[in-house]
Scaffold this motif. Structure first.
Motif, PDB file in Angstrom:
ATOM      1  N   PHE A 125       0.316   1.546  11.542  1.00  0.00           N
ATOM      2  CA  PHE A 125       0.449   1.927  10.134  1.00  0.00           C
ATOM      3  C   PHE A 125      -0.860   2.447   9.546  1.00  0.00           C
ATOM      4  O   PHE A 125      -0.831   3.190   8.574  1.00  0.00           O
ATOM      5  CB  PHE A 125       0.977   0.753   9.317  1.00  0.00           C
ATOM      6  N   THR A 126      -1.982   2.064  10.123  1.00  0.00           N
ATOM      7  CA  THR A 126      -3.247   2.672   9.679  1.00  0.00           C
ATOM      8  C   THR A 126      -3.238   4.165   9.960  1.00  0.00           C
ATOM      9  O   THR A 126      -3.639   4.979   9.117  1.00  0.00           O
ATOM     10  CB  THR A 126      -4.434   2.003  10.382  1.00  0.00           C
ATOM     11  N   VAL A 127      -2.766   4.548  11.140  1.00  0.00           N
ATOM     12  CA  VAL A 127      -2.703   5.968  11.488  1.00  0.00           C
ATOM     13  C   VAL A 127      -1.673   6.685  10.617  1.00  0.00           C
ATOM     14  O   VAL A 127      -1.916   7.799  10.121  1.00  0.00           O
ATOM     15  CB  VAL A 127      -2.365   6.133  12.983  1.00  0.00           C
ATOM     16  N   ILE A 128      -0.509   6.069  10.415  1.00  0.00           N
ATOM     17  CA  ILE A 128       0.548   6.710   9.629  1.00  0.00           C
ATOM     18  C   ILE A 128       0.111   6.904   8.180  1.00  0.00           C
ATOM     19  O   ILE A 128       0.261   7.997   7.599  1.00  0.00           O
ATOM     20  CB  ILE A 128       1.840   5.882   9.708  1.00  0.00           C
ATOM     21  N   GLN A 129      -0.425   5.856   7.564  1.00  0.00           N
ATOM     22  CA  GLN A 129      -0.844   5.969   6.164  1.00  0.00           C
ATOM     23  C   GLN A 129      -2.063   6.867   6.021  1.00  0.00           C
ATOM     24  O   GLN A 129      -2.199   7.593   5.030  1.00  0.00           O
ATOM     25  CB  GLN A 129      -1.158   4.572   5.592  1.00  0.00           C
ATOM     26  N   ALA A 130      -2.986   6.835   7.004  1.00  0.00           N
ATOM     27  CA  ALA A 130      -4.172   7.681   6.921  1.00  0.00           C
ATOM     28  C   ALA A 130      -3.824   9.154   7.012  1.00  0.00           C
ATOM     29  O   ALA A 130      -4.572  10.003   6.496  1.00  0.00           O
ATOM     30  CB  ALA A 130      -5.159   7.307   8.030  1.00  0.00           C
ATOM     31  N   ALA A 131      -2.710   9.497   7.654  1.00  0.00           N
ATOM     32  CA  ALA A 131      -2.309  10.899   7.708  1.00  0.00           C
ATOM     33  C   ALA A 131      -2.011  11.421   6.308  1.00  0.00           C
ATOM     34  O   ALA A 131      -2.459  12.512   5.926  1.00  0.00           O
ATOM     35  CB  ALA A 131      -1.083  11.057   8.611  1.00  0.00           C
ATOM     36  N   PHE A 132      -1.270  10.636   5.533  1.00  0.00           N
ATOM     37  CA  PHE A 132      -1.005  11.053   4.148  1.00  0.00           C
ATOM     38  C   PHE A 132      -2.269  11.011   3.306  1.00  0.00           C
ATOM     39  O   PHE A 132      -2.523  11.918   2.496  1.00  0.00           O
ATOM     40  CB  PHE A 132       0.059  10.147   3.529  1.00  0.00           C
ATOM     41  N   GLY A 133      -3.081   9.967   3.470  1.00  0.00           N
ATOM     42  CA  GLY A 133      -4.308   9.861   2.693  1.00  0.00           C
ATOM     43  C   GLY A 133      -5.279  10.993   2.986  1.00  0.00           C
ATOM     44  O   GLY A 133      -5.935  11.505   2.073  1.00  0.00           O
ATOM     45  N   THR A 134      -5.365  11.406   4.251  1.00  0.00           N
ATOM     46  CA  THR A 134      -6.244  12.526   4.602  1.00  0.00           C
ATOM     47  C   THR A 134      -5.759  13.814   3.963  1.00  0.00           C
ATOM     48  O   THR A 134      -6.556  14.613   3.446  1.00  0.00           O
ATOM     49  CB  THR A 134      -6.310  12.685   6.125  1.00  0.00           C
ATOM     50  N   TYR A 135      -4.456  14.034   4.001  1.00  0.00           N
ATOM     51  CA  TYR A 135      -3.904  15.254   3.384  1.00  0.00           C
ATOM     52  C   TYR A 135      -4.193  15.287   1.886  1.00  0.00           C
ATOM     53  O   TYR A 135      -4.615  16.322   1.343  1.00  0.00           O
ATOM     54  CB  TYR A 135      -2.403  15.306   3.636  1.00  0.00           C
ATOM     55  N   LEU A 136      -4.014  14.153   1.210  1.00  0.00           N
ATOM     56  CA  LEU A 136      -4.234  14.127  -0.235  1.00  0.00           C
ATOM     57  C   LEU A 136      -5.716  14.254  -0.585  1.00  0.00           C
ATOM     58  O   LEU A 136      -6.106  15.072  -1.438  1.00  0.00           O
ATOM     59  CB  LEU A 136      -3.669  12.833  -0.816  1.00  0.00           C
ATOM     60  N   LEU A 137      -6.568  13.467   0.068  1.00  0.00           N
ATOM     61  CA  LEU A 137      -7.994  13.503  -0.260  1.00  0.00           C
ATOM     62  C   LEU A 137      -8.645  14.819   0.159  1.00  0.00           C
ATOM     63  O   LEU A 137      -9.575  15.286  -0.512  1.00  0.00           O
ATOM     64  CB  LEU A 137      -8.710  12.335   0.418  1.00  0.00           C
ATOM     65  N   ALA A 138      -8.179  15.420   1.245  1.00  0.00           N
ATOM     66  CA  ALA A 138      -8.740  16.717   1.649  1.00  0.00           C
ATOM     67  C   ALA A 138      -8.431  17.785   0.608  1.00  0.00           C
ATOM     68  O   ALA A 138      -9.261  18.663   0.346  1.00  0.00           O
ATOM     69  CB  ALA A 138      -8.184  17.126   3.011  1.00  0.00           C
ATOM     70  N   SER A 139      -7.242  17.700  -0.002  1.00  0.00           N
ATOM     71  CA  SER A 139      -6.917  18.648  -1.072  1.00  0.00           C
ATOM     72  C   SER A 139      -7.796  18.419  -2.294  1.00  0.00           C
ATOM     73  O   SER A 139      -8.204  19.373  -2.961  1.00  0.00           O
ATOM     74  CB  SER A 139      -5.438  18.505  -1.441  1.00  0.00           C
ATOM     75  N   VAL A 140      -8.106  17.150  -2.590  1.00  0.00           N
ATOM     76  CA  VAL A 140      -8.961  16.848  -3.742  1.00  0.00           C
ATOM     77  C   VAL A 140     -10.400  17.267  -3.475  1.00  0.00           C
ATOM     78  O   VAL A 140     -11.051  17.904  -4.318  1.00  0.00           O
ATOM     79  CB  VAL A 140      -8.880  15.338  -4.072  1.00  0.00           C
ATOM     80  N   LEU A 141     -10.923  16.940  -2.299  1.00  0.00           N
ATOM     81  CA  LEU A 141     -12.309  17.258  -1.979  1.00  0.00           C
ATOM     82  C   LEU A 141     -12.518  18.746  -1.734  1.00  0.00           C
ATOM     83  O   LEU A 141     -13.655  19.228  -1.767  1.00  0.00           O
ATOM     84  CB  LEU A 141     -12.758  16.465  -0.750  1.00  0.00           C
ATOM     85  N   GLY A 142     -11.439  19.471  -1.461  1.00  0.00           N
ATOM     86  CA  GLY A 142     -11.574  20.913  -1.297  1.00  0.00           C
ATOM     87  C   GLY A 142     -12.003  21.618  -2.565  1.00  0.00           C
ATOM     88  O   GLY A 142     -12.560  22.722  -2.514  1.00  0.00           O
ATOM     89  N   THR A 143     -11.755  20.987  -3.726  1.00  0.00           N
ATOM     90  CA  THR A 143     -12.168  21.556  -5.020  1.00  0.00           C
ATOM     91  C   THR A 143     -13.374  20.826  -5.602  1.00  0.00           C
ATOM     92  O   THR A 143     -13.632  20.940  -6.800  1.00  0.00           O
ATOM     93  CB  THR A 143     -10.988  21.481  -6.012  1.00  0.00           C
ATOM     94  N   PHE A 144     -14.077  20.060  -4.760  1.00  0.00           N
ATOM     95  CA  PHE A 144     -15.227  19.305  -5.252  1.00  0.00           C
ATOM     96  C   PHE A 144     -16.347  20.277  -5.656  1.00  0.00           C
ATOM     97  O   PHE A 144     -16.595  21.260  -4.956  1.00  0.00           O
ATOM     98  CB  PHE A 144     -15.736  18.351  -4.167  1.00  0.00           C
ATOM     99  N   PRO A 145     -17.025  20.051  -6.787  1.00  0.00           N
ATOM    100  CA  PRO A 145     -18.082  20.980  -7.230  1.00  0.00           C
ATOM    101  C   PRO A 145     -19.208  21.096  -6.207  1.00  0.00           C
ATOM    102  O   PRO A 145     -19.836  20.106  -5.844  1.00  0.00           O
ATOM    103  CB  PRO A 145     -18.578  20.342  -8.534  1.00  0.00           C
ATOM    104  N   ARG A 146     -19.467  22.313  -5.767  1.00  0.00           N
ATOM    105  CA  ARG A 146     -20.517  22.531  -4.772  1.00  0.00           C
ATOM    106  C   ARG A 146     -21.912  22.320  -5.348  1.00  0.00           C
ATOM    107  O   ARG A 146     -22.857  22.023  -4.626  1.00  0.00           O
ATOM    108  CB  ARG A 146     -20.409  23.951  -4.212  1.00  0.00           C
ATOM    109  N   THR A 147     -22.028  22.461  -6.682  1.00  0.00           N
ATOM    110  CA  THR A 147     -23.353  22.304  -7.289  1.00  0.00           C
ATOM    111  C   THR A 147     -23.860  20.880  -7.135  1.00  0.00           C
ATOM    112  O   THR A 147     -25.070  20.668  -6.943  1.00  0.00           O
ATOM    113  CB  THR A 147     -23.276  22.683  -8.772  1.00  0.00           C
ATOM    114  N   LEU A 148     -22.955  19.906  -7.232  1.00  0.00           N
ATOM    115  CA  LEU A 148     -23.378  18.513  -7.047  1.00  0.00           C
ATOM    116  C   LEU A 148     -23.868  18.279  -5.625  1.00  0.00           C
ATOM    117  O   LEU A 148     -24.861  17.582  -5.399  1.00  0.00           O
ATOM    118  CB  LEU A 148     -22.218  17.575  -7.375  1.00  0.00           C
ATOM    119  N   LEU A 149     -23.167  18.846  -4.654  1.00  0.00           N
ATOM    120  CA  LEU A 149     -23.571  18.677  -3.268  1.00  0.00           C
ATOM    121  C   LEU A 149     -24.910  19.355  -2.998  1.00  0.00           C
ATOM    122  O   LEU A 149     -25.775  18.802  -2.299  1.00  0.00           O
ATOM    123  CB  LEU A 149     -22.489  19.253  -2.345  1.00  0.00           C
TER     124      LEU A 149
END
Length: 296
Positions: A166-190
């Protein structure tokens, strides 16, 4: 003769659109609230029937049916379920499995999404698509391969096998969601953090994590509740009374030709209380996370 200039005419300001009266807006809000309340009542009907029949004796249930009011406050069903399935052991197994999966899946999701969303891995869109596809696979298609691998690895009938799955199963959804959020992360902060000398790990824990903490809190709550309610894979992987979870324990009450409906309802009520308690404790965290996501 010098031509006289005519004074410039001022154009009148555009008329504001007519606003709806407050009474109409108030009526609309009350109508929406009424519809939401009616939908909530419809959803609570099965729980009301469960609560009604949990304190009803088998004779009363057979004579008057599931819709009647109990003739007496019958608590033997709760005691029977508690003793018959050894509920404290099942409760501890569910807490350990659900809590471990929630924490581990969030960590794996954060690390994977950080590489995909900010690290800009080559082919990231294809990788995210694979994670999305993995979430669409039914568990029935995964049962036999998981059973075979658990047998070969010596993890069958252990809580660790269910935690890994279930760690692998739930992490698949979590990776998809967080990758979409971090894809719009402000580059200026980084870029600012990199100019200050921060490395990859420091940027993750000091810059990225504080900004996505509300989303991570929502995932943590969802992962715990989703894992708590899982039935099929724990039913296949956990065959010992000392390793089974709460949903599997409820299924043991159903015989081949006979089912004690009041005891089953009492067990369902007793099994539902920890999940409700967990949700009530973290409802503010869940609300803040959803609100923060809406604001962004």
């Amino acid at each position: 003769m010098a031509a006289t200039l005519a004074p410039a005419r001022r154009t009148p300001p555009p008329a504001h659109p007519a606003r709806r009266p407050r009474q109409h807006r108030g009526v609309g809000r009350w109508l929406v609230l009424l519809l939401v309340g009616a939908a909530a009542l419809v959803m609570l009907v099965p729980f009301a029937f469960m609560l009604l029949n949990a304190f009803k004796s088998p004779g009363d249930y057979s004579a008057n049916g599931p819709l009647s009011w109990p003739t007496e406050f019958y608590t033997t069903g709760l005691r029977t379920y508690w003793e018959q399935v050894d509920f404290p052991v099942k409760l501890w197994n569910s807490i350990v499995i659900s809590g471990s999966v929630a924490v581990l899946a969030v960590i794996v999701s954060l690390l994977s999404a950080y590489a995909l969303g900010i690290g800009r891995v080559r082919g990231r869109l294809w990788i995210i698509g694979l994670f999305l596809l993995a979430n669409m696979l039914p568990q029935e298609a995964l049962v036999y391969p998981l059973y075979h691998f658990a047998k070969e690895a010596g993890l069958y009938n252990s809580r660790l096998a269910v935690i890994i799955i279930f760690t692998v199963i739930q992490a698949a959804f979590g990776t998809y969601l967080l990758a979409s959020v971090l894809g719009t992360f402000p580059r200026t902060l980084l870029e600012a953090a990199a100019l200050d000398g921060a490395g990859t790990w420091r940027i993750l824990w000091r810059v990225v994590l504080p900004n996505v903490r509300p989303t991570i809190a929502v995932l943590l709550v969802f992962f715990f509740i989703w894992t708590w309610n899982e039935f099929l894979i724990p039913l296949v992987m956990l065959i010992d009374n000392q390793t089974q979870t709460v949903p599997v324990a409820i299924a043991t009450l159903q015989g081949d030709r006979l089912m004690d409906a009041p005891t089953t309802n009492a067990g369902a009520l007793l099994s539902l209380l920890p999940a409700i308690l967990f949700f009530l404790i973290f409802q503010r965290t869940l609300a803040r996370g959803i609100t923060a996501g809406a604001d962004k």
